[in-house]
Design a protein around this motif. Structure first.
Motif, mmCIF file in Angstrom:
data_model
loop_
_atom_site.group_PDB
_atom_site.id
_atom_site.type_symbol
_atom_site.label_atom_id
_atom_site.label_comp_id
_atom_site.label_asym_id
_atom_site.label_seq_id
_atom_site.Cartn_x
_atom_site.Cartn_y
_atom_site.Cartn_z
ATOM 1 N N PHE A 86 -10.220 3.669 36.763
ATOM 2 C CA PHE A 86 -11.647 3.421 36.958
ATOM 3 C C PHE A 86 -12.107 3.977 38.306
ATOM 4 C CE2 PHE A 86 -15.604 1.096 37.389
ATOM 5 C CZ PHE A 86 -16.070 1.075 36.085
ATOM 6 N N ALA A 87 -11.351 3.681 39.364
ATOM 7 C CA ALA A 87 -11.687 4.242 40.678
ATOM 8 C C ALA A 87 -11.483 5.748 40.684
ATOM 9 C CB ALA A 87 -10.846 3.580 41.765
ATOM 10 N N GLY A 88 -10.454 6.209 39.972
ATOM 11 C CA GLY A 88 -10.187 7.646 39.902
ATOM 12 C C GLY A 88 -11.297 8.418 39.220
ATOM 13 N N ALA A 89 -11.961 7.790 38.231
ATOM 14 C CA ALA A 89 -13.085 8.441 37.555
ATOM 15 C C ALA A 89 -14.188 8.759 38.557
ATOM 16 C CB ALA A 89 -13.617 7.541 36.438
ATOM 17 N N PHE A 90 -14.467 7.836 39.469
ATOM 18 C CA PHE A 90 -15.477 8.070 40.502
ATOM 19 C C PHE A 90 -14.963 9.034 41.565
ATOM 20 C CE2 PHE A 90 -16.939 4.142 38.619
ATOM 21 C CZ PHE A 90 -18.318 4.241 38.669
ATOM 22 N N ALA A 91 -13.649 8.960 41.846
ATOM 23 C CA ALA A 91 -13.070 9.816 42.881
ATOM 24 C C ALA A 91 -13.155 11.296 42.523
ATOM 25 C CB ALA A 91 -11.615 9.425 43.126
ATOM 26 N N LEU A 92 -13.277 11.613 41.238
ATOM 27 C CA LEU A 92 -13.447 13.006 40.827
ATOM 28 C C LEU A 92 -14.680 13.628 41.469
ATOM 29 C CD1 LEU A 92 -12.625 12.603 37.029
ATOM 30 C CD2 LEU A 92 -11.295 13.964 38.659
ATOM 31 N N PHE A 93 -15.652 12.783 41.785
ATOM 32 C CA PHE A 93 -16.914 13.258 42.362
ATOM 33 C C PHE A 93 -17.098 12.741 43.780
ATOM 34 C CE2 PHE A 93 -17.394 12.843 37.748
ATOM 35 C CZ PHE A 93 -17.756 14.142 37.408
ATOM 36 N N MET A 94 -15.993 12.613 44.522
ATOM 37 C CA MET A 94 -16.063 12.021 45.852
ATOM 38 C C MET A 94 -16.973 12.820 46.785
ATOM 39 S SD MET A 94 -12.237 12.907 47.333
ATOM 40 C CE MET A 94 -12.694 12.410 48.999
ATOM 41 N N ASN A 95 -16.944 14.138 46.712
ATOM 42 C CA ASN A 95 -17.806 14.939 47.584
ATOM 43 C C ASN A 95 -19.274 14.747 47.225
ATOM 44 O OD1 ASN A 95 -15.670 16.032 49.052
ATOM 45 N ND2 ASN A 95 -15.396 17.712 47.618
ATOM 46 N N ASN A 96 -19.573 14.684 45.916
ATOM 47 C CA ASN A 96 -20.959 14.455 45.488
ATOM 48 C C ASN A 96 -21.440 13.089 45.959
ATOM 49 O OD1 ASN A 96 -19.260 15.854 43.146
ATOM 50 N ND2 ASN A 96 -21.252 16.847 43.218
#
Length: 519
Positions: free
Chosen positions: A29-39
Motif C-alpha cells: 500500500f505504501a509502495g503504491a504511493f512511493a511509485l510517485f514519490m517525486n510527484n
C-alpha cells in the motif's frame, strides 16, 4: 497430489500468509504511493517539475566541508532533486577525524551520515522545511520497507518478501490443477467464505507475475548484504573481489575540481535531451579517487538507458565506459534490471499507474486471504476460540484498512502545517502514527469487521475529497487551473485523490452487512 501433501501445502500457504499479512499490506500500500514519490514531493512543496539542472559540484563539496564533516574516505552521492541538490554519504567507520579549526561538529557528528539538501542557487542548506528535512513522498517510500523501525526494519521487510515468495509458490501448488477454472469463477451470491475465496484466487492469479517479481526483487534489495557475506567467505573470485563488490562496485577519489570535466562530458550529449545526471565520488581525498557519473537521456530504446563513465581524478584517465546503447556487464546488469523493474522505470507514467493498480489489487488479495481465514473459523467447532479469533481479526483488519485513511490524513496535514514550522514533519509523522494506531485500537474495541471496513473507507473517502480542497486553499493551486499554470504534479495528485476519494466514499455508502451462517 495426495490429500496429505495437499494439506501440507495448503496449511503452509495459510500460515505463511497470515504471519506476514500486515507487513505485506503496508509494503504494497505504501509502495503504491512511493511509485510517485517525486510527484508527491512536488505537490507538497508547490513546485513545478523542472528539467535537468546542472549542479556546481565544486560548491557542493565545499559546502559539505564547511559544515564540518570529516571528508577523508567519503563516498558521496550527489544529485538534483526537487529544485535543489541532495548529498548523501553513509557514516564513516574506522577512520581518524581530521582535526581542523573550521570544524563545527564533534567527532561522532563529523564522521556520521551526511544527508543534506542544498539550495541550487546559493548552495546553502535549504530553508524550505518540506525539502531540507523529510518529505511526504520520501516518508512513504521509506515506510514501504519499514525504514522507520531502527536497524532491523529493512531486514524485516526482506524477510516479509521471502515469506511472500514462499506463500506465492505454495499458493500456486495448491491451486495449480484448477488455476484456470478458478480464475473465471466468481460466485457473488454464495456464502461469505466462497466469496472471499473466489476473490482471493482470481485477484491472486491476475497479479501473479507482478507479485512474484516484487517478492524476488524485494528479497534481493533488503537481504543482499545478509546473504552475500557468508557466500563471499566461501566463493572469492580470481581477483579477490567479493560478490557484493561486483554488484555494488567500490572505487576510490581525491579532492579536485570536477566542474570542467563534467561540463566536457555533458557536451557530448548536446544532441540528446538530458533527463538526469547522477554522480558519485568514491573515497574522497584518496590518491586513487574516482568520479562515477551516470547520464540518462529521454531516449527510451534501451532498458539500460544511461551512459556510465568512471574517471580517476588524479589524471582523468577513463577507467570504465558504458554507452546507453549497450547493456552493462552481467553482474551490474542484473542489479540494474532488478532496480528498473522494481520501480517501474522503463515504461513511463502509464506503467507506473498500472503498477499502482496492481499493488492495490495485491492489498485486496491480502485482505481477502485474511477474511478467508477468519470466516473459516466462524463455526461452532471453533467456538472455544471465538473471542481470540475475533480479536486477532479486528487487529489485522484495523491495522491494514486503517492505513488508507491514515495516509489521507497525512496528506491533509502537509497542507495544514506551515512550511517553515519547526519540526514540522516530525509532528506530521507522529500524528500519522497516532491516527493509524488509534484506528487499530478502535477496531479492536468494536470487533465488527463490517464497521472496520466501512468506517475506514468512509474516512479515507471524505479526506481524499478534502485533499484537493486543502491544497487549493493552502497554495491557490486549484486543480482546474494548476495544469494550465504548469504545475502538472499538483494537478495529477489532486485529481487522483479526488477520484479515489469519490469512489471510496461511494463504496462505503453502498456497503451492506452480511451474515455468515454458523456451521
Amino acid at each position: 497430489m495426495g490429500n496429505r501433501d495437499y494439506n501440507v501445502f495448503f496449511n503452509t500457504h495459510t500460515v505463511s500468509g497470515i504471519i506476514i499479512s500486515i507487513g505485506l499490506y503496508v509494503i504494497f500500500f505504501a509502495g503504491a504511493f512511493a511509485l510517485f514519490m517525486n510527484n508527491i514531493d512536488h505537490w507538497e512543496a508547490n513546485v513545478k517539475p523542472e528539467g535537468f539542472v546542472l549542479i556546481d559540484y565544486d560548491k557542493t563539496i565545499a559546502r559539505i566541508a564547511a559544515e564540518g564533516y570529516d571528508m577523508h574516505g567519503r563516498n558521496l552521492s550527489i544529485y538534483e532533486h526537487d529544485g535543489g541538490v541532495n548529498v548523501y554519504s553513509a557514516p564513516l567507520k574506522d577512520t581518524i577525524l581530521l582535526k581542523s579549526k573550521l570544524s563545527i561538529l564533534d567527532s561522532s557528528e563529523a564522521r556520521g551520515r551526511i544527508d543534506l539538501h542544498l539550495d541550487e542557487k546559493t548552495y546553502q542548506k535549504s530553508t524550505n522545511q518540506a525539502l531540507s528535512q523529510k518529505t511526504l513522498g520520501t516518508f512513504l517510500y521509506e515506510l514501504h520497507f519499514f525504514d522507520q523501525i531502527p536497524t532491523v526494519g529493512f531486514y524485516l521487510a526482506g524477510l516479509v518478501a521471502v515469506f511472500f515468495l514462499f506463500a506465492i509458490i505454495t499458493g500456486v501448488i495448491v491451486h495449480w490443477r484448477k488455476i484456470v477454472s478458478n480464475f473465471f469463477t466468481f460466485r457473488l451470491k454464495s456464502s461469505l467464505k466462497i466469496l472471499w475465496t473466489d476473490a482471493h484466487t482470481a485477484l491472486g492469479v491476475i497479479g501473479l507475475p507482478f507479485q512474484m517479481m516484487y517478492a524476488v526483487t524485494g528479497s534481493v534489495f533488503c537481504l543482499l548484504v545478509v546473504i552475500s557475506n557468508p557466500i563471499n567467505a566461501i566463493i572469492p573470485d580470481e581477483n579477490g573481489k567479493t560478490i557484493l563488490e561486483k554488484v555494488t562496485p567500490v572505487y576510490s577519489p581525491e579532492a579536485i575540481s570536477i566542474n570542467n570535466k563534467i561540463d566536457l562530458i555533458l557536451s557530448d550529449f548536446s544532441n540528446n535531451k538530458i533527463e538526469s545526471v547522477y554522480a558519485e565520488i568514491h573515497n574522497y581525498h584518496d590518491e586513487n579517487a574516482e568520479l562515477e557519473i551516470y547520464v540518462s537521456t529521454e531516449d527510451i530504446e534501451s532498458v539500460f538507458n544511461y551512459t556510465k563513465m568512471v574517471y580517476r581524478l588524479s589524471d582523468w584517465k577513463l577507467q570504465e565506459y558504458k554507452p546507453a546503447s549497450e547493456a552493462p556487464p552481467y553482474a551490474e546488469a542484473s542489479w540494474d534490471f532488478i532496480h528498473i523493474i522494481h520501480f517501474g522505470d522503463y515504461g513511463g507514467i502509464f506503467l507506473k499507474v498500472l503498477y499502482f493498480i496492481l499493488a492495490l489489487l495485491t492489498c485486496v488479495v491480502v485482505i481477502t486471504g485474511v477474511m478467508v481465514w477468519l470466516v473459516a473459523r466462524d463455526k461452532k467447532s471453533y467456538s472455544h476460540k471465538a473471542k481470540f479469533n475475533k480479536s486477532v481479526g479486528a487487529i489485522y483488519l484495523g491495522s491494514c484498512l486503517g492505513l488508507y485513511p491514515a495516509i489521507a490524513f497525512m496528506f491533509l496535514l502537509t497542507k495544514t502545517f506551515p512550511a517553515q514550522m519547526e519540526h514540522r514533519f516530525a509532528w506530521i509523522s507522529w500524528m500519522f502514527l497516532a491516527f493509524w494506531v488509534g484506528y487499530t485500537v478502535y477496531s479492536y474495541i468494536i470487533k465488527s469487521y463490517f464497521k472496520i471496513n466501512r468506517n475506514a473507507l468512509f474516512l479515507a473517502g471524505v479526506m481524499g475529497i478534502l485533499i484537493p480542497v486543502f491544497n487549493g486553499i493552502h497554495s491557490g493551486l486549484w486543480f482546474w487551473k494548476s495544469l494550465q499554470l504548469g504545475y502538472s504534479d499538483s494537478f495529477f495528485v489532486d485529481l487522483t485523490w479526488l477520484i479515489c476519494g469519490m469512489v471510496t466514499l461511494l463504496i462505503a455508502l453502498k456497503l451492506q452487512p452480511q451474515r455468515q451462517k454458523q456451521t
